[in-house]
Design a protein around this motif. Sequence first.
Motif, PDB file in Angstrom:
ATOM      1  N   ASP A  82       0.806  -1.225   0.000  1.00  0.00           N
ATOM      2  CA  ASP A  82       0.000   0.000   0.000  1.00  0.00           C
ATOM      3  C   ASP A  82       0.831   1.264   0.000  1.00  0.00           C
ATOM      4  OD1 ASP A  82      -2.328  -1.563   0.274  1.00  0.00           O
ATOM      5  OD2 ASP A  82      -2.015  -1.684   2.435  1.00  0.00           O
ATOM      6  N   ILE A  83       2.111   1.108   0.224  1.00  0.00           N
ATOM      7  CA  ILE A  83       2.961   2.290   0.367  1.00  0.00           C
ATOM      8  C   ILE A  83       4.143   2.175  -0.585  1.00  0.00           C
ATOM      9  CG2 ILE A  83       2.295   2.700   2.765  1.00  0.00           C
ATOM     10  CD1 ILE A  83       4.757   1.251   3.676  1.00  0.00           C
ATOM     11  N   SER A  84       4.822   3.287  -0.825  1.00  0.00           N
ATOM     12  CA  SER A  84       5.943   3.196  -1.758  1.00  0.00           C
ATOM     13  C   SER A  84       7.086   2.397  -1.121  1.00  0.00           C
ATOM     14  CB  SER A  84       6.406   4.586  -2.205  1.00  0.00           C
ATOM     15  OG  SER A  84       7.006   5.258  -1.135  1.00  0.00           O
ATOM     16  N   TYR A 207      -3.048  18.857   5.299  1.00  0.00           N
ATOM     17  CA  TYR A 207      -3.410  18.804   3.892  1.00  0.00           C
ATOM     18  C   TYR A 207      -2.476  19.602   3.021  1.00  0.00           C
ATOM     19  CZ  TYR A 207      -7.085  16.289   5.882  1.00  0.00           C
ATOM     20  OH  TYR A 207      -7.756  15.333   6.571  1.00  0.00           O
ATOM     21  N   LEU A 231      10.008   9.136   3.223  1.00  0.00           N
ATOM     22  CA  LEU A 231       8.606   9.393   2.860  1.00  0.00           C
ATOM     23  C   LEU A 231       8.485  10.283   1.631  1.00  0.00           C
ATOM     24  CD1 LEU A 231       6.999   9.913   6.393  1.00  0.00           C
ATOM     25  CD2 LEU A 231       7.080   7.833   5.009  1.00  0.00           C
ATOM     26  N   GLU A 232       9.609  10.628   1.026  1.00  0.00           N
ATOM     27  CA  GLU A 232       9.610  11.457  -0.179  1.00  0.00           C
ATOM     28  C   GLU A 232       8.865  12.768   0.026  1.00  0.00           C
ATOM     29  OE1 GLU A 232       9.553   8.200  -3.635  1.00  0.00           O
ATOM     30  OE2 GLU A 232       8.537   7.653  -1.783  1.00  0.00           O
TER      31      GLU A 232
ATOM     32  N   MET B   1       7.235   9.915  -6.366  1.00  0.00           N
ATOM     33  CA  MET B   1       6.140   8.997  -6.044  1.00  0.00           C
ATOM     34  C   MET B   1       5.619   9.332  -4.650  1.00  0.00           C
ATOM     35  SD  MET B   1       6.043   4.885  -6.413  1.00  0.00           S
ATOM     36  CE  MET B   1       7.222   4.422  -5.173  1.00  0.00           C
ATOM     37  N   PRO B   2       4.315   9.357  -4.488  1.00  0.00           N
ATOM     38  CA  PRO B   2       3.821   9.644  -3.141  1.00  0.00           C
ATOM     39  C   PRO B   2       4.074   8.466  -2.225  1.00  0.00           C
ATOM     40  CG  PRO B   2       1.993   9.103  -4.595  1.00  0.00           C
ATOM     41  CD  PRO B   2       3.225   9.074  -5.435  1.00  0.00           C
ATOM     42  N   ALA B   3       4.191   8.762  -0.940  1.00  0.00           N
ATOM     43  CA  ALA B   3       4.505   7.707   0.024  1.00  0.00           C
ATOM     44  C   ALA B   3       3.378   6.693   0.160  1.00  0.00           C
ATOM     45  CB  ALA B   3       4.820   8.333   1.379  1.00  0.00           C
ATOM     46  N   ILE B   4       2.129   7.153  -0.070  1.00  0.00           N
ATOM     47  CA  ILE B   4       0.979   6.249   0.050  1.00  0.00           C
ATOM     48  C   ILE B   4       0.471   5.937  -1.347  1.00  0.00           C
ATOM     49  CG2 ILE B   4      -1.340   5.962   0.970  1.00  0.00           C
ATOM     50  CD1 ILE B   4      -0.068   6.662   3.381  1.00  0.00           C
ATOM     51  N   LYS B   5       0.368   4.679  -1.677  1.00  0.00           N
ATOM     52  CA  LYS B   5      -0.109   4.302  -3.006  1.00  0.00           C
ATOM     53  C   LYS B   5      -1.619   4.082  -3.027  1.00  0.00           C
ATOM     54  CE  LYS B   5       2.992   0.954  -3.823  1.00  0.00           C
ATOM     55  NZ  LYS B   5       3.607  -0.151  -4.572  1.00  0.00           N
ATOM     56  N   LYS B   6      -2.165   3.747  -1.869  1.00  0.00           N
ATOM     57  CA  LYS B   6      -3.587   3.415  -1.787  1.00  0.00           C
ATOM     58  C   LYS B   6      -4.484   4.559  -2.203  1.00  0.00           C
ATOM     59  CE  LYS B   6      -4.993  -0.134   1.103  1.00  0.00           C
ATOM     60  NZ  LYS B   6      -5.599  -0.617   2.331  1.00  0.00           N
ATOM     61  N   ALA B   7      -5.656   4.216  -2.675  1.00  0.00           N
ATOM     62  CA  ALA B   7      -6.688   5.235  -2.871  1.00  0.00           C
ATOM     63  C   ALA B   7      -6.892   5.923  -1.530  1.00  0.00           C
ATOM     64  CB  ALA B   7      -7.995   4.590  -3.304  1.00  0.00           C
ATOM     65  N   GLU B   8      -6.930   7.214  -1.534  1.00  0.00           N
ATOM     66  CA  GLU B   8      -6.946   7.926  -0.267  1.00  0.00           C
ATOM     67  C   GLU B   8      -8.359   8.255   0.174  1.00  0.00           C
ATOM     68  OE1 GLU B   8      -4.154  11.078  -0.910  1.00  0.00           O
ATOM     69  OE2 GLU B   8      -2.817   9.562  -1.760  1.00  0.00           O
ATOM     70  N   PRO B   9      -8.652   8.031   1.460  1.00  0.00           N
ATOM     71  CA  PRO B   9     -10.019   8.230   1.919  1.00  0.00           C
ATOM     72  C   PRO B   9     -10.423   9.705   1.954  1.00  0.00           C
ATOM     73  CG  PRO B   9      -8.587   7.657   3.761  1.00  0.00           C
ATOM     74  CD  PRO B   9      -7.775   7.544   2.523  1.00  0.00           C
ATOM     75  N   VAL B  10      -9.470  10.606   1.966  1.00  0.00           N
ATOM     76  CA  VAL B  10      -9.790  12.040   2.008  1.00  0.00           C
ATOM     77  C   VAL B  10      -8.867  12.775   1.050  1.00  0.00           C
ATOM     78  CG1 VAL B  10     -10.712  12.180   4.343  1.00  0.00           C
ATOM     79  CG2 VAL B  10      -8.247  12.259   3.978  1.00  0.00           C
ATOM     80  N   ILE B  11      -9.349  13.921   0.605  1.00  0.00           N
ATOM     81  CA  ILE B  11      -8.516  14.794  -0.215  1.00  0.00           C
ATOM     82  C   ILE B  11      -7.284  15.160   0.599  1.00  0.00           C
ATOM     83  CG2 ILE B  11      -8.439  17.008  -1.454  1.00  0.00           C
ATOM     84  CD1 ILE B  11     -11.588  17.069  -0.608  1.00  0.00           C
ATOM     85  N   ARG B  12      -6.116  15.114   0.036  1.00  0.00           N
ATOM     86  CA  ARG B  12      -5.007  15.602   0.827  1.00  0.00           C
ATOM     87  C   ARG B  12      -3.964  16.420   0.076  1.00  0.00           C
ATOM     88  NH1 ARG B  12      -0.769  12.160   0.222  1.00  0.00           N
ATOM     89  NH2 ARG B  12       0.398  13.406   1.684  1.00  0.00           N
ATOM     90  N   LYS B  13      -4.142  16.679  -1.145  1.00  0.00           N
ATOM     91  CA  LYS B  13      -3.130  17.457  -1.855  1.00  0.00           C
ATOM     92  C   LYS B  13      -3.526  18.920  -1.954  1.00  0.00           C
ATOM     93  CE  LYS B  13      -0.479  13.971  -2.873  1.00  0.00           C
ATOM     94  NZ  LYS B  13      -0.212  13.582  -1.488  1.00  0.00           N
TER      95      LYS B  13
END
Lengths: 760, 760
Positions: A82-84, A207, A231-232, B1-13
């Motif tokens: 799930d993570i890079s 955010y 964590l990039e 690459m973002p640290a989290i690959k999973k579909a994200e439950p909330v907007i975060r960018k």
Amino acid sequence: MPAIKKAEPVIRKGRSGSAVNQDPDVWAKITGKAVYGTDLYFPGMLYGKILRSPHPHARIKRIDTAGAYAVPGVRSVLTAGDISNKSYGIVVEDEQPLAHNRARYIGDEVAAVAAVDEESASKALEAIKIEYEPLPAIFDPTEALLDEAVQIHNNCPGNIAWERDMERGEPERAFAGADLVVENEFSIPSVHPTYLEPIACVAVSDYMENLTIYTALQSPDVVREIIAEALELPLSKVRIIGPVMGGGFGGRVYGNLKLYLLSSLLSMHTGSSVKMRLTREEEFTVGRPMIAARMKVRMALRRDGTFLARESDIITDNGAYSAQAPWVSKTLSERNDSVYRIPNIKTRARLVYTNKVPTAQYRGYGNQAANFAYESLIDQAAQKLSLDPLHLRLKNCTRAGDVTVHGLDIKSCALSECLQKAAEKVGWNNRKEGCGYGISAGIHASGSLVANKDFRGASARAVLELDGRMTVYTGEQEYGQGAYGAFVQIAARTLGLEPQLLTIYCRDTLVTPYSQGALANRQTTIGGRAVQLAAEELKKLIEEAASEMTGEPVKMIGGSLAAVSGKLIRFDEVARYHHHRTSGLTLAGEGCYVPPPSKYDETSYGNISVTYSFAAHAAEVKVDRETGALTVHRIVAVHDSGHIVNPPGARGQIYGGVTQGLGFGCYEGYVFDRGKVANSSLADYRIPTALDVPRIDYHFIEINDPEGPFGAKGLGEVVQVPVPGAIANAVADATGVRVTNLPITAEKIYRTMFKGECDG
Amino acid sequence: MPAIKKAEPVIRKGRSGSAVNQDPDVWAKITGKAVYGTDLYFPGMLYGKILRSPHPHARIKRIDTAGAYAVPGVRSVLTAGDISNKSYGIVVEDEQPLAHNRARYIGDEVAAVAAVDEESASKALEAIKIEYEPLPAIFDPTEALLDEAVQIHNNCPGNIAWERDMERGEPERAFAGADLVVENEFSIPSVHPTYLEPIACVAVSDYMENLTIYTALQSPDVVREIIAEALELPLSKVRIIGPVMGGGFGGRVYGNLKLYLLSSLLSMHTGSSVKMRLTREEEFTVGRPMIAARMKVRMALRRDGTFLARESDIITDNGAYSAQAPWVSKTLSERNDSVYRIPNIKTRARLVYTNKVPTAQYRGYGNQAANFAYESLIDQAAQKLSLDPLHLRLKNCTRAGDVTVHGLDIKSCALSECLQKAAEKVGWNNRKEGCGYGISAGIHASGSLVANKDFRGASARAVLELDGRMTVYTGEQEYGQGAYGAFVQIAARTLGLEPQLLTIYCRDTLVTPYSQGALANRQTTIGGRAVQLAAEELKKLIEEAASEMTGEPVKMIGGSLAAVSGKLIRFDEVARYHHHRTSGLTLAGEGCYVPPPSKYDETSYGNISVTYSFAAHAAEVKVDRETGALTVHRIVAVHDSGHIVNPPGARGQIYGGVTQGLGFGCYEGYVFDRGKVANSSLADYRIPTALDVPRIDYHFIEINDPEGPFGAKGLGEVVQVPVPGAIANAVADATGVRVTNLPITAEKIYRTMFKGECDG
């Protein structure tokens, strides 16, 4: 008049003027109000927990997290996929936030969950289904070196995490021409720093990609860089804020990176703050103890006691991941060579992966482990040559002006005085009937020039506040060792002020100057020097502003500001004057201490520290000759730490360090059962309690170091170094036999005396 | 690459690059993750509550707290006798942390308790026994001025908290020689800023006399000084850290000092952190609304419409304690005199104590109240002279280069263009059948030079981070008005960088430069100018360091660093270079904006602001001629706020400010019943909701101001000023009668139309 007139229910004044009172932690700790990582709470905070491998070595074939997500209150379940999951490491990049395909020790992090409370998180862990395929595991480092051994890391054939072969001078020739060669084998177990507070942290992401981690660290700035890279994240988006630290002893230099990374990932995934904390059992099973070592050592001497050469074959046990174990192995394999004048050195050192707890560092940085071995061997030689162990040491010990066999540049050294004073105070020539006496000498770097690539110095900021008080901003860390007390003393002395007028501001990587942190005895020597320079700069700025304000030359003398006309000026007047002319800024002096370059070559030859601290400890023990029961009567600790700037802090360092040395020598050590830690509680892993502490006498030989602030040198690590060796030699003196594997317990003394099992 | 690959439950960018995204609050607010004062929790935190007087005026004869201490969980009970209870105040020192001997309004703070939870604290309040002796109370300010009136403060005979008698020019002569004199009486009720978040705070004291207050304030640095003085603490021991602010609108310039002082005292007494928060009811009954006003005004004109003179008799209702009500009364009594060229002015203003809710300030600072009166009277005059109200205003309005009747130095002004544009856009000459049209013009200071004694400017720090990003440190405050968005734009434009590379650091009095805070429209003009100067200084330092690093001249152009050789240098390289040579410091540019001196004399004549913002608003309304029901169709807001640096923020200011102006004009106002607030809930105290907001059109006349950063001026307060007047004039236009007391409700319109009750 105080704001509250009522009788106060708790002590609240810190006015007594002692330096220690200026340490922001002291009052909080003694009144029970200190806030540690585990006490932190943030609105909407989640609790993170980690699923760990039950196998010492296994392939991870399949992970099913659906059940965990079905547990009410669960907000995130992360696995490697799930993570890079970028690889990271302090020396070798051999770790990832979560085990990917393979688990390498019992406790390896396989999945992480965040939930609204710890109970839901625990339930979620139970609901994760993992299919493992067990692999052959290795627990013994010598077995790991065999050709047929399974390879623990794909990119690491032979399981060697780090190695060195080093020769200085002509050791072969020296051994060939020696009058005496002594040799022995020693073993030292893995030891946990056993800080009172298990590691805890809260990660708070937002955010805008900001990530703040609340956790107590010895080197927050360095950890911040590791985390940002793993964590990039842009470095400036990561901030570490330190609550009060419940001890560190090296174990919190990098703390538990896994915990910080996983809580951060869970926070980034959920958008909530996430708290994680280790239990005491986890501290022992997945925390980072110091490497275990096996040392085969030989020593060549002339008949008159002159040290000619030393040869060492050292195998250190890395566990599954290496962290800073290579650096600890390196220090272990060389630092003691500079205690004495030994012109010829041959050392082979290998750090070996096993399927056990990953290792890191501990106060002393392996130096105390090697000291035990080498100081034991020196006593063996003294016995063979019928020389007084004290005289043998005095004959060979390093002195000021020496450049040692590894190129260390000894600018100040009172080791011979330390040895003489320790012998005098313990009653070396006036022994008590039935007691054994031992002595040991140590060295430690004070202000490493090589700990963090080529970054060597320190900086600090000293600010004149609007009320005329002053604040010192430092990135250095206090964790009970007295650094901030020392800084207050240094700044107060530089400015000519009462220490009560000074405040230390610390523990926020955003606000405080970058620092390497509390390691390698650099706080007082390097950090303190930066404080001194910042205070000097502030003094200059105050004088300039006051002169401009009054229109006549003003000097700051004895804590007062006086114009040539004799007029006295208040500090707050100058502060307000500057505040006005700059529309709101404060007068701030910046101090940058840039130490001399390290001149360190590719064979690791060269000066590696701003200066060096020395110590000689003497022990008086009694051994029950029927049971082997050991009573340490007394440790006399005599130190050359230069000028002592913070006496109460220094006293604390002596008591604490000697006690930990006693633990290292006589109590502590990991016990493994097929890769599983068998003594993972404080009931089974014994450290000395208050009742176990012997009488500790101390004495400082206060010579002034030319580099350190007001002649000061470090004390924190060297104080543990000579203790195990001194006790080992005292036990040998009392019993006539030598225990060569730590800890020295009654059982081992008994077996050595009566069964010859550990005889050296 | 973002640290989290999973579909994200909330907007975060927050990557879209809009300036607004660099405001640290925006993402937190829209995702519901913002942490407000009431969300804060600290380990071991106690909850504080206040016992308040049920009498509007009473002698406190005896307080018995024994019962309160007997309630389980209670940790502290404080009354005036338990604390030093030093008097404090912003203009007049008429308050103490707790009422001593006498309570002066329903809600006056008599005792404070801290307990482990709010329930125990409430129980403790009930257990405190107080014996009161009721005293005669005064609720009407004109009655308070009578000789026989009871004196509310011992040192204040006549109950006058502040007064002025002012004459400019020769008003008597001008009135005597006028062709037309119009006059009327107006009344404006007390209005609460009604920020969405009731005030909350947590005070954390420690054993070194440090006191940190977590609370959202518009002027934390100024509040910090008041608190330090009131609690007799060294200023540098007091720190204020701001969580996200849920609106302020002037009400959080000083917030609720009582709350901060009492939570601090409880924290100092118990050694624990103490949280206190106001309920919505307390916000209305003990929070600080703006003063109510009664204005008797006369105006003299020539037949051609030339304004000759104005005379005002103003009584403002202070309530029981004065806070900044004197300053608000002063602004109310003079600011509108500079909207037009009026050579002769006579004003009597009196601020009067009553036994009601103490008052303070609100966005507009009383300027909108007086604007309603004066702009109504101008329309009366236009009617009498049969002149177009637009033309009458254009004929007299202030222009660039003017020095107004009070000495305001108008360096930039597009008021006539604003008036013309507002008329054009509302369809002044192209009216809809059955609608009423009104216009009003306003001025507001932009960057007060007199708000905080002689401190006028601002400073900022711009830092190059190790990753090449940049951070701006500001003590100015964001509370939804878009200040930080503006600062990011200003810094980005100065440095030639994309706004995403910039971060704002704020809200910590320890770390951020001292600031007067978010008041008097000074954020963009003064605060923004300091940011611009800091960014310029940083640019210079970066170029110097890069030149030193490369050994050739380097310039920063278009966001890039280029050496003369053409080589491009990365910002992080320069940052690291400086970091190394200073052993850990960052490149930091400091910007100090010191505005021109205010030349303000003892009659209050002189320039009081860096510059001035102007606005003309036009309203289109419809009135049901049978019921009086008012529908505001449209507000056209045309503004001269100089160059607009942060367009999304400016748009938000228009929508919010016009809506609040609508509330001020048509909805809001305290209703009292013998000193008790009769409408102390949002059900009874009506503010416009989203459904009530009319179409709002806006337009900016973007002339460049010579002082403001990139020509910018403030917008936040002036935007509310003309709204009530424009609506009042539109209602008069629609109905032929004039409502002279705010708010203009259907009932009042009906009564005025059919009963002549409010006829002017």
